[in-house]
Scaffold this motif. Structure first.
Motif, short mmCIF file in Angstrom:
data_model
loop_
_atom_site.label_atom_id
_atom_site.label_comp_id
_atom_site.label_asym_id
_atom_site.label_seq_id
_atom_site.Cartn_x
_atom_site.Cartn_y
_atom_site.Cartn_z
N ALA A 176 -6.26 -8.85 -5.92
CA ALA A 176 -7.66 -8.40 -5.94
C ALA A 176 -8.37 -8.78 -4.64
CB ALA A 176 -8.39 -8.99 -7.14
N ILE A 177 -8.13 -10.00 -4.17
CA ILE A 177 -8.76 -10.45 -2.93
C ILE A 177 -8.27 -9.62 -1.75
CG2 ILE A 177 -8.86 -12.40 -1.31
CD1 ILE A 177 -8.86 -14.19 -3.90
N LYS A 178 -7.00 -9.29 -1.73
CA LYS A 178 -6.47 -8.43 -0.67
C LYS A 178 -7.12 -7.04 -0.73
CE LYS A 178 -2.01 -10.68 -0.13
NZ LYS A 178 -0.56 -10.58 -0.30
N ALA A 179 -7.31 -6.53 -1.93
CA ALA A 179 -7.95 -5.22 -2.10
C ALA A 179 -9.40 -5.26 -1.61
CB ALA A 179 -7.89 -4.78 -3.56
N ILE A 180 -10.11 -6.32 -1.95
CA ILE A 180 -11.50 -6.45 -1.51
C ILE A 180 -11.57 -6.45 0.01
CG2 ILE A 180 -13.46 -8.06 -1.40
CD1 ILE A 180 -12.66 -8.88 -4.33
N LYS A 181 -10.72 -7.25 0.64
CA LYS A 181 -10.72 -7.33 2.10
C LYS A 181 -10.30 -6.01 2.74
CE LYS A 181 -9.94 -12.29 2.38
NZ LYS A 181 -9.02 -13.36 2.76
N GLY A 182 -9.33 -5.35 2.12
CA GLY A 182 -8.81 -4.11 2.70
C GLY A 182 -9.67 -2.88 2.47
N LEU A 183 -10.44 -2.88 1.38
CA LEU A 183 -11.19 -1.67 1.03
C LEU A 183 -12.69 -1.74 1.33
CD1 LEU A 183 -9.44 -0.85 -2.36
CD2 LEU A 183 -9.09 0.27 -0.14
N ASN A 184 -13.23 -2.94 1.51
CA ASN A 184 -14.66 -3.06 1.79
C ASN A 184 -14.98 -2.32 3.09
OD1 ASN A 184 -17.32 -3.99 1.27
ND2 ASN A 184 -17.03 -5.58 2.81
N MET A 185 -15.97 -1.46 3.03
CA MET A 185 -16.45 -0.64 4.16
C MET A 185 -15.53 0.55 4.49
SD MET A 185 -19.35 -1.95 4.71
CE MET A 185 -19.84 -1.06 6.15
N LEU A 186 -14.53 0.81 3.65
CA LEU A 186 -13.66 1.98 3.84
C LEU A 186 -14.49 3.25 3.68
CD1 LEU A 186 -10.61 3.09 3.93
CD2 LEU A 186 -10.92 3.35 1.48
N LYS A 187 -14.26 4.21 4.55
CA LYS A 187 -14.94 5.51 4.44
C LYS A 187 -14.20 6.34 3.39
CE LYS A 187 -17.93 5.62 7.96
NZ LYS A 187 -19.33 5.65 7.80
N LEU A 188 -14.93 6.70 2.34
CA LEU A 188 -14.37 7.53 1.28
C LEU A 188 -15.33 8.68 1.06
CD1 LEU A 188 -12.19 7.87 -0.92
CD2 LEU A 188 -13.60 6.46 -2.42
N LYS A 189 -14.89 9.89 1.38
CA LYS A 189 -15.74 11.08 1.30
C LYS A 189 -17.02 10.86 2.12
CE LYS A 189 -13.88 13.02 -2.89
NZ LYS A 189 -14.11 13.70 -4.14
N SER A 190 -16.84 10.39 3.32
CA SER A 190 -17.88 10.17 4.33
C SER A 190 -18.85 9.04 4.02
CB SER A 190 -18.66 11.46 4.62
OG SER A 190 -19.57 11.76 3.57
N MET A 191 -18.58 8.22 3.01
CA MET A 191 -19.45 7.08 2.70
C MET A 191 -18.65 5.79 2.78
SD MET A 191 -21.82 8.53 -0.40
CE MET A 191 -22.93 7.14 -0.34
N GLY A 192 -19.22 4.78 3.40
CA GLY A 192 -18.58 3.47 3.47
C GLY A 192 -18.78 2.74 2.15
N ILE A 193 -17.70 2.58 1.39
CA ILE A 193 -17.83 1.91 0.09
C ILE A 193 -17.97 0.40 0.29
CG2 ILE A 193 -16.60 3.73 -1.15
CD1 ILE A 193 -14.17 1.84 -1.27
N ARG A 194 -18.60 -0.25 -0.66
CA ARG A 194 -18.77 -1.70 -0.65
C ARG A 194 -17.96 -2.27 -1.80
NH1 ARG A 194 -21.46 -4.24 3.35
NH2 ARG A 194 -23.29 -3.11 4.03
N VAL A 195 -17.13 -3.24 -1.50
CA VAL A 195 -16.23 -3.81 -2.51
C VAL A 195 -16.38 -5.33 -2.49
CG1 VAL A 195 -13.84 -3.96 -3.28
CG2 VAL A 195 -14.62 -1.91 -2.08
N LYS A 196 -16.64 -5.92 -3.66
CA LYS A 196 -16.76 -7.38 -3.76
C LYS A 196 -16.40 -7.83 -5.17
CE LYS A 196 -21.52 -8.09 -5.17
NZ LYS A 196 -22.68 -8.92 -4.95
#
Length: 108
Positions: free
Chosen positions: A82-102
Motif C-alpha cells: 500500500a505504501i509503495k502504491a501511495i508513493k507511486g501513484l500520488n500525483m499520477l495524471k489519470l485522464k488529464s487530472m493529477g490524482i491524490r493518493v494517501k
C-alpha cells in the motif's frame, strides 16, 4: 528480574507485530482524490493491482445521480504494498487530472 521480563515481553510483542504484518487482518485503507468523474472502479483497481493485492476498490458515487463524486477508497492487503502504491501513484495524471493518493484516516 520482573522489570527485565516485562521489557522482554514488550520487545517480543513489538517484534512479532512487525513480522506478522504480512498476515491478513493488517490491511491498509487508501484515499484516492481528484479523480476525473469518468474514471471507473475498474480503472482505479488496475492502477493499484500493479503494486500488490487489493481487497476492495470503491469509487464513491452520488446517490441521486449515480455519478462519481471524484474520490474513492482502495484497501490493500499488505501495508508495505500500500505504501509503495501511495508513493507511486500520488500525483499520477489519470485522464488529464493529477490524482491524490494517501493513507485514509481511521475515521473515514
Amino acid at each position: 528480574k520482573l522489570i527485565s521480563i516485562k521489557l522482554s515481553t514488550f520487545n517480543l510483542c513489538g517484534f512479532m507485530s512487525r513480522d506478522m504484518s504480512h498476515l491478513s487482518g493488517f490491511s491498509m485503507k487508501i484515499l484516492v482524490r481528484n479523480l476525473d468523474r469518468a474514471v471507473t472502479e475498474a480503472e482505479v483497481l488496475e492502477l493499484f493491482k500493479a503494486y500488490g493485492q487489493v481487497e476492495t476498490c470503491v469509487v464513491v458515487k452520488d446517490e441521486a445521480t449515480g455519478k462519481s463524486k471524484g474520490f474513492g477508497f482502495v484497501e490493500m492487503t499488505y501495508p508495505r504494498e500500500a505504501i509503495k502504491a501511495i508513493k507511486g501513484l500520488n500525483m499520477l495524471k489519470l485522464k488529464s487530472m493529477g490524482i491524490r493518493v494517501k493513507a485514509a484516516d481511521d475515521k473515514v
